[in-house]
Scaffold this motif. Structure first.
Motif, PDB file in Angstrom:
ATOM      1  N   THR A 231       0.735  -1.166   0.133  1.00 10.40           N
ATOM      2  CA  THR A 231      -0.026  -0.205  -0.032  1.00 10.40           C
ATOM      3  C   THR A 231       0.795   1.390  -0.004  1.00 10.40           C
ATOM      4  OG1 THR A 231      -1.719  -1.178   0.978  1.00 10.40           O
ATOM      5  CG2 THR A 231      -1.772   1.347   1.294  1.00 10.40           C
ATOM      6  N   THR A 232       1.941   1.335   0.707  1.00  8.97           N
ATOM      7  CA  THR A 232       2.884   2.460   0.957  1.00  8.97           C
ATOM      8  C   THR A 232       3.489   2.509  -0.515  1.00  8.97           C
ATOM      9  OG1 THR A 232       3.232   1.996   3.186  1.00  8.97           O
ATOM     10  CG2 THR A 232       4.805   3.431   2.141  1.00  8.97           C
ATOM     11  N   ARG A 233       3.824   1.639  -0.904  1.00  8.40           N
ATOM     12  CA  ARG A 233       4.524   1.604  -2.380  1.00  8.40           C
ATOM     13  C   ARG A 233       3.735   2.350  -3.454  1.00  8.40           C
ATOM     14  NH1 ARG A 233       9.426  -1.256  -2.542  1.00  8.40           N
ATOM     15  NH2 ARG A 233       9.841  -2.507  -0.591  1.00  8.40           N
ATOM     16  N   ARG A 234       2.449   1.936  -3.543  1.00 11.93           N
ATOM     17  CA  ARG A 234       1.504   2.392  -4.261  1.00 11.93           C
ATOM     18  C   ARG A 234       1.109   3.866  -3.942  1.00 11.93           C
ATOM     19  NH1 ARG A 234      -0.940  -2.416  -3.336  1.00 11.93           N
ATOM     20  NH2 ARG A 234      -2.269  -1.792  -1.978  1.00 11.93           N
ATOM     21  N   ILE A 235       1.330   4.274  -2.770  1.00 14.08           N
ATOM     22  CA  ILE A 235       0.823   5.884  -2.395  1.00 14.08           C
ATOM     23  C   ILE A 235       2.249   6.655  -2.901  1.00 14.08           C
ATOM     24  CG2 ILE A 235       0.793   7.304  -0.370  1.00 14.08           C
ATOM     25  CD1 ILE A 235      -0.752   5.134   1.033  1.00 14.08           C
ATOM     26  N   VAL A 236       3.358   6.164  -2.889  1.00  4.98           N
ATOM     27  CA  VAL A 236       4.607   6.630  -3.178  1.00  4.98           C
ATOM     28  C   VAL A 236       4.501   6.744  -4.753  1.00  4.98           C
ATOM     29  CG1 VAL A 236       7.070   6.491  -3.352  1.00  4.98           C
ATOM     30  CG2 VAL A 236       5.818   6.103  -1.111  1.00  4.98           C
ATOM     31  N   SER A 237       4.067   5.800  -5.516  1.00  3.31           N
ATOM     32  CA  SER A 237       4.071   5.773  -6.860  1.00  3.31           C
ATOM     33  C   SER A 237       3.176   6.759  -7.543  1.00  3.31           C
ATOM     34  CB  SER A 237       3.943   4.554  -7.296  1.00  3.31           C
ATOM     35  OG  SER A 237       4.673   3.539  -7.314  1.00  3.31           O
ATOM     36  N   ALA A 238       2.076   7.156  -6.605  1.00  2.57           N
ATOM     37  CA  ALA A 238       0.908   7.797  -7.163  1.00  2.57           C
ATOM     38  C   ALA A 238       1.540   9.458  -6.672  1.00  2.57           C
ATOM     39  CB  ALA A 238      -0.257   7.681  -6.284  1.00  2.57           C
ATOM     40  N   LEU A 239       2.182   9.611  -5.655  1.00  4.17           N
ATOM     41  CA  LEU A 239       2.702  10.790  -5.505  1.00  4.17           C
ATOM     42  C   LEU A 239       3.721  11.407  -6.436  1.00  4.17           C
ATOM     43  CD1 LEU A 239       3.115  10.791  -1.558  1.00  4.17           C
ATOM     44  CD2 LEU A 239       1.271  12.050  -2.911  1.00  4.17           C
ATOM     45  N   MET A 240       4.766  10.279  -6.965  1.00  5.53           N
ATOM     46  CA  MET A 240       5.467  10.687  -7.756  1.00  5.53           C
ATOM     47  C   MET A 240       4.941  10.965  -9.237  1.00  5.53           C
ATOM     48  SD  MET A 240       8.509   7.766  -7.439  1.00  5.53           S
ATOM     49  CE  MET A 240       9.701   7.696  -6.126  1.00  5.53           C
ATOM     50  N   ARG A 241       3.828   9.950  -9.626  1.00  2.00           N
ATOM     51  CA  ARG A 241       3.157  10.480 -10.831  1.00  2.00           C
ATOM     52  C   ARG A 241       2.318  11.618 -10.848  1.00  2.00           C
ATOM     53  NH1 ARG A 241       0.643   5.892 -10.819  1.00  2.00           N
ATOM     54  NH2 ARG A 241      -1.632   6.959  -9.878  1.00  2.00           N
TER      55      ARG A 241
END
Length: 308
Positions: A194-204
């Motif tokens: 979940t954290t990794r998906r959040i980080v990816s969304a913030l990057m994108r």
């Protein structure tokens, strides 16, 4: 037989090794008009993970490292409902930390907290994982949400540690320190899918869109009869149903056990959050639930959390 001295030396070697490995990756953050906190470099090109509450509405951030370098950082995005924020250093960092997986943690396991309490850069404290699966409320301007699967540790945390790294004995980051809940009781956001998906969304996108059904819950082992009935050992127990939420309108209740979403197994909170992605907003979702020992289906129509 291992002597007390040998055991202490072995413990010290682990802590020293972790501190030396992670020290260059953790920075003291100074946010204009907010104060200080900590951050962890996670990519070679200078992305840095911290807490959303450390950044707040700030846009000007300075990051100071243990080698004496002081670098300007820009805010990429914040997600108050996970209390995660992402920065990018103006100068690429040479020492990114390795992200681990908090799913592999065990109660009693050694962890090391690295951060900047009271502005003392590069401070290191050590302790153990005291508990797993805790919940922590997070809030933005429109909604409150429980951050699930939070790590509890007795590694000493103090103001300024927020956004720093919680690291296992191999030197991989398993959590982002986020709160001091009392003497000997610190909380960290887990590094997981979940954290990794959040980080990816913030990057994108610089933001995170979520499908929201309005429950707080936690992973629970299923009793043998129910496990045999549904074909899996774990589920998410509903601890609380938020009033006037999609879950409340659908008739979901506290103590319901969610075992699947649209037929896809749910074994923990991470599965639940992963399956409630932005593509589910406004779409009817079938929850397979066990209530009082009997299976049933509940249809929920998630809302976008930020629209509340």
């Amino acid at each position: 037989m291992t002597t007390d001295t040998e055991a202490l030396d072995a413990y010290s070697r682990v802590v020293v090794s972790v501190a030396e490995k992670l020290g260059p990756s953790v920075a003291n953050l100074r946010v204009a008009r907010r104060g200080t906190g900590s951050g962890v470099v996670i990519t070679p090109d200078g992305f840095m993970l911290t807490n959303a509450h450390v950044i707040g509405n700030g846009r000007r951030v300075r990051a100071s490292f243990t080698d004496g370098s002081d670098v300007q950082a820009s805010v990429v995005g914040v997600d108050p409902l996970s209390d995660l924020g992402l920065l990018r250093l103006d100068t690429a960092a040479a020492h990114p930390a390795e992200l681990g997986d908090a799913a592999n943690l065990r109660v009693g396991q050694l962890v090391v907290a690295i951060g900047n309490p009271h502005g003392y850069a590069g401070s290191v404290t050590a302790g153990v994982v005291s508990a797993l699966g805790r919940s922590l409320p997070a809030r933005d301007r429109t909604a409150t949400r429980m951050i699930d699967d939070v790590i509890q540790t007795d590694a000493a945390l103090n103001p300024g540690n927020s956004g720093g790294a919680l690291v296992d004995g191999t030197g991989t980051v398993v959590g982002i320190n986020t709160a001091v809940a009392g003497v000997g009781l610190g909380l960290a956001i887990p590094i997981n899918a979940t954290t990794r998906r959040i980080v990816s969304a913030l990057m994108r996108d610089g933001r995170v869109r979520r499908a929201w059904i309005g429950i707080a819950g936690g992973a629970r082992p299923l009793p043998p009869r129910i496990a045999a009935l549904v074909g899996r050992d774990n589920a998410v127990e509903v601890v609380e149903v938020i009033g006037d939420s999609p879950a409340a309108r659908a008739g979901l209740r506290a103590e319901d056990l969610i075992v699947a979403i649209d037929g896809v197994p749910v074994r923990g909170v991470d599965d639940l959050q992963r399956l409630l992605g932005e593509e589910r907003i406004g779409v009817g979702v079938a929850l397979s639930v066990v209530r009082e020992g009997e299976p049933r289906e509940v249809t929920v129509r998630p809302e976008e959390l930020s629209s509340r």
